[in-house]
Design a protein around this motif. Structure first.
Motif, short mmCIF file in Angstrom:
data_model
loop_
_atom_site.label_atom_id
_atom_site.label_comp_id
_atom_site.label_asym_id
_atom_site.label_seq_id
_atom_site.Cartn_x
_atom_site.Cartn_y
_atom_site.Cartn_z
N ALA A 299 43.49 43.50 33.22
CA ALA A 299 44.48 43.34 32.14
C ALA A 299 44.20 42.08 31.33
O ALA A 299 44.47 42.04 30.13
N ALA A 300 43.64 41.04 31.97
CA ALA A 300 43.27 39.84 31.23
C ALA A 300 42.18 40.13 30.21
O ALA A 300 42.21 39.64 29.07
N LEU B 36 39.84 31.02 27.57
CA LEU B 36 39.50 30.90 28.98
C LEU B 36 40.29 31.91 29.80
O LEU B 36 41.47 32.16 29.53
N ILE B 37 39.62 32.50 30.80
CA ILE B 37 40.26 33.40 31.76
C ILE B 37 40.04 32.82 33.15
O ILE B 37 38.88 32.66 33.58
N VAL B 38 41.13 32.48 33.85
CA VAL B 38 41.07 32.01 35.24
C VAL B 38 41.53 33.18 36.10
O VAL B 38 42.68 33.60 36.01
N ALA B 39 40.61 33.72 36.96
CA ALA B 39 40.91 34.97 37.65
C ALA B 39 40.41 34.93 39.09
O ALA B 39 39.48 34.19 39.43
N ARG B 40 41.05 35.75 39.89
CA ARG B 40 40.62 36.06 41.26
C ARG B 40 41.40 37.28 41.73
O ARG B 40 42.37 37.70 41.09
N GLY B 41 40.99 37.86 42.88
CA GLY B 41 41.68 39.03 43.41
C GLY B 41 42.94 38.65 44.16
O GLY B 41 43.34 37.48 44.21
N GLY B 42 43.58 39.66 44.73
CA GLY B 42 44.82 39.43 45.44
C GLY B 42 44.60 38.81 46.81
O GLY B 42 43.46 38.65 47.28
N GLY B 43 45.69 38.43 47.47
CA GLY B 43 45.63 37.83 48.78
C GLY B 43 46.97 37.27 49.19
O GLY B 43 47.96 37.39 48.45
N ILE C 57 34.61 39.45 38.39
CA ILE C 57 33.77 39.23 37.23
C ILE C 57 33.17 40.54 36.73
O ILE C 57 33.03 40.75 35.52
N ARG C 58 32.85 41.45 37.68
CA ARG C 58 32.31 42.74 37.25
C ARG C 58 33.37 43.56 36.50
O ARG C 58 33.06 44.22 35.49
N ASP C 59 34.61 43.52 36.97
CA ASP C 59 35.67 44.25 36.27
C ASP C 59 35.89 43.67 34.87
O ASP C 59 36.08 44.43 33.90
N ILE C 60 35.87 42.34 34.75
CA ILE C 60 36.09 41.72 33.43
C ILE C 60 34.96 42.07 32.48
O ILE C 60 35.20 42.46 31.32
N LEU C 61 33.69 41.96 32.94
CA LEU C 61 32.55 42.26 32.06
C LEU C 61 32.56 43.74 31.66
O LEU C 61 32.28 44.09 30.50
N HIS C 62 32.87 44.61 32.61
CA HIS C 62 32.89 46.04 32.30
C HIS C 62 33.98 46.37 31.29
O HIS C 62 33.75 47.15 30.34
N ARG C 63 35.16 45.75 31.45
CA ARG C 63 36.26 46.04 30.52
C ARG C 63 35.97 45.47 29.13
O ARG C 63 36.28 46.11 28.12
#
Length: 538
Positions: A265-266, A208-215, A155-161
């Protein structure tokens, strides 16, 4: 020969080839193909790799460009079964289609991957991944809804971008991005955003953006659940999926309207760059004003040049007026000449139509007609007389012959009448039925007994086949080992490092490669459990 006319458009060979190339690349821009590598001889002198992917029914040419080949974590080898990711294209010079490979993965799946593949095929058959269902993203969304964890770095990466590119109103719906409650929470978030009223106290998002990190695939499994995929496909709001890193793929990536390789990128795909947009608008306005001025000046110059080149109205009709005067002056002379020529023709024809000549011709034709009438009457009389002489004797004999034939018929019927009485025929029919009834009953019994005996024998053979089948042995934990030619491997001494094997288990088959030292120098060791995992099926 009849010539067929048609208004069908004619295409050149190059135009057809380019049209096919565009169609194939548009429809198959990203595909995953599973098959066996065939014809691989290493890299070409140019650095590219060429080979064929095949299965038991078809084959497709494949190419890996030099730059992609260096980045492959799994290098192609002859005879291996792999999953290739890339795009389809055509080679117009030889009218062939081929796949340009970006990534290669070894084939084979565990229970989790098999379940994922089965689910993917089911949803694909329902049309949830169809390209025509995907909607375009809004160019400049006023409100963006984000479905992700509130405490992660995503969420921090999305808000910052978003703040760097185009500051927008963001609504966060907090969810768990892994674990058992991940799937229902994501479904509730998507349905909750869609349930908001457009003009309500909480604005409804435009995107809408559905996001999460890798795993690992287990960590991302919540986004492979069928309920989540159906919620994304049913969303009335366009959805961008940004689950995992660039190499991670989940089922919602296929159902969403756009897949982003990363959450950052989203955010970049969601909004344009504000400064670039302002500069673009100003540049377009300046170009529009300059184009309008140039167009107006050009039209003014063309109008002035066209006006200078127009002739005077009197000059336009002067030639036609002169031609009309000449034609009117020649009309009276032409009429007199025409009348004189017609009078001369009629005078020449009048000599041939004098009354004396016409009466003479009529007399000749009447005499010829009378002669033909006399000849016709005489010929008709002779024909009638010959017919009378021929048919009169025959008519005299006809009555006697008819009477004799009728008498013979009556005599024959009188002889057959006693033999054709109905009672003997009915008796004979009843006798035949009484003889046939026992035979029919015996035939039915014999048929039933034969069918029962054949069924019992077939059941015995089926039980014997199940008892002797090697499948029962495989079910107890054993494995059937075969080489690449299909022969059974019964001894470890026949194997060499690098040999390709096919292992048959009770629930399916898989491929293997012999590794280590030759069997003659190898010490027996306990086989380690198979802990190899596959990062992604797609």
């Amino acid at each position: 020969m009849t010539q067929v006319l048609t208004n069908a458009t004619e295409f050149t060979v190059s135009e057809i080839a380019q049209a096919v190339k565009r169609t194939v690349e548009d429809e198959f821009g990203h595909v995953r193909v599973r098959g066996e590598i065939s014809g691989f001889r290493g890299q070409h002198s140019s650095g590219h790799a060429y080979f064929t992917l095949k299965d038991d029914a078809a084959s497709i040419d494949a190419v890996v460009w030099k730059g992609n080949y260096a980045r492959l974590t799994f290098k192609p080898e002859e005879g291996l079964e792999v999953i290739a990711t890339g795009r389809l294209t055509t080679f117009p010079r030889s009218s062939k289609y081929q796949i340009v490979i970006d990534n290669i993965e070894p084939a084979g799946a565990g229970a989790l991957m098999a379940l994922l593949e089965e689910r993917r095929r089911k949803l694909l058959a329902e049309g949830l991944f169809a390209r025509e269902r995907k909607r375009p993203l809004p160019y400049l969304p006023r409100v963006i809804g984000v479905v992700t964890s509130p405490t992660g770095a995503v969420i921090r990466d999305i808000l910052h971008r978003l703040a760097d590119r185009f500051p927008s109103h963001v609504l966060l719906w907090p969810v768990r991005v892994q674990g058992e409650t991940c799937a229902p929470e994501v479904v509730n978030a998507i349905e909750g955003f869609n349930a908001l009223a457009p003009d309500g106290p909480i604005p409804r998002p435009d995107l809408l953006i559905v996001a999460r990190g890798g795993g690992s695939i287990e960590d991302l499994w919540g986004f492979n659940e069928e309920a989540v995929v159906r919620a994304v496909a049913a969303s009335r709001i366009p959805v961008i999926s940004a689950v995992g890193h660039e190499t991670d793929t989940t089922l919602i990536d296929y159902a969403s309207d756009m897949r982003a390789p990363t959450p950052t990128a989203a955010a970049e795909a969601a909004v344009p760059v504000r400064t670039e947009l302002i500069a673009y608008v100003e540049d377009q306005g300046s170009r529009q004003r300059q184009a309008a001025r140039r167009s107006l000046a050009s039209l003014r110059d063309r109008l002035r040049a066209a006006g200078a080149g127009l002739p005077r109205p009197g000059d336009l009709v002067a030639m036609q007026r002169q031609s009309l005067d000449l034609a009117s002056s020649q009309l009276s002379g032409a009429l007199r000449h025409f009348v004189q020529s017609r009078r001369l023709v009629f005078s020449n024809l009048a000599a041939a139509f004098q009354p004396r000549l016409v009466r003479q011709r009529r007399a000749e034709l009447l005499e010829k007609l009378a002669h033909l009438d006399h000849r016709g009457a005489a010929g008709l009389g002779k024909t009638i007389e010959r017919a009378r002489l021929t048919y009169v004797p025959c008519a005299r004999q006809l009555a006697g012959a008819a009477a004799q034939s009728l008498e013979r018929k009556h005599t024959a019927l009188a002889r057959l009448a006693p033999r054709l009485s109905p009672q003997p025929l009915e008796a004979e029919l009843r006798h035949a039925r009484s003889r046939a009834a026992p035979l029919a009953d015996r035939l039915a019994q014999a048929g039933a007994q034969a069918i029962s005996a054949r069924r019992q024998r077939l059941d015995q053979f089926e039980k014997l086949l199940d008892t002797l089948s090697y499948r029962n042995v495989l079910a107890r934990g054993y494995t059937l080992v075969q080489d690449d030619a299909g022969g059974v491997v019964s001894s470890a001494a026949k194997l060499r490092p690098g040999d390709a094997l096919r292992l048959t288990f009770a629930d399916g088959e898989t491929g293997a490669i012999v590794a280590g030292t030759p069997p003659s120098r190898r010490k027996p060791t306990r086989p380690a459990p198979d802990d190899e995992s596959q990062e992604s099926l797609f």
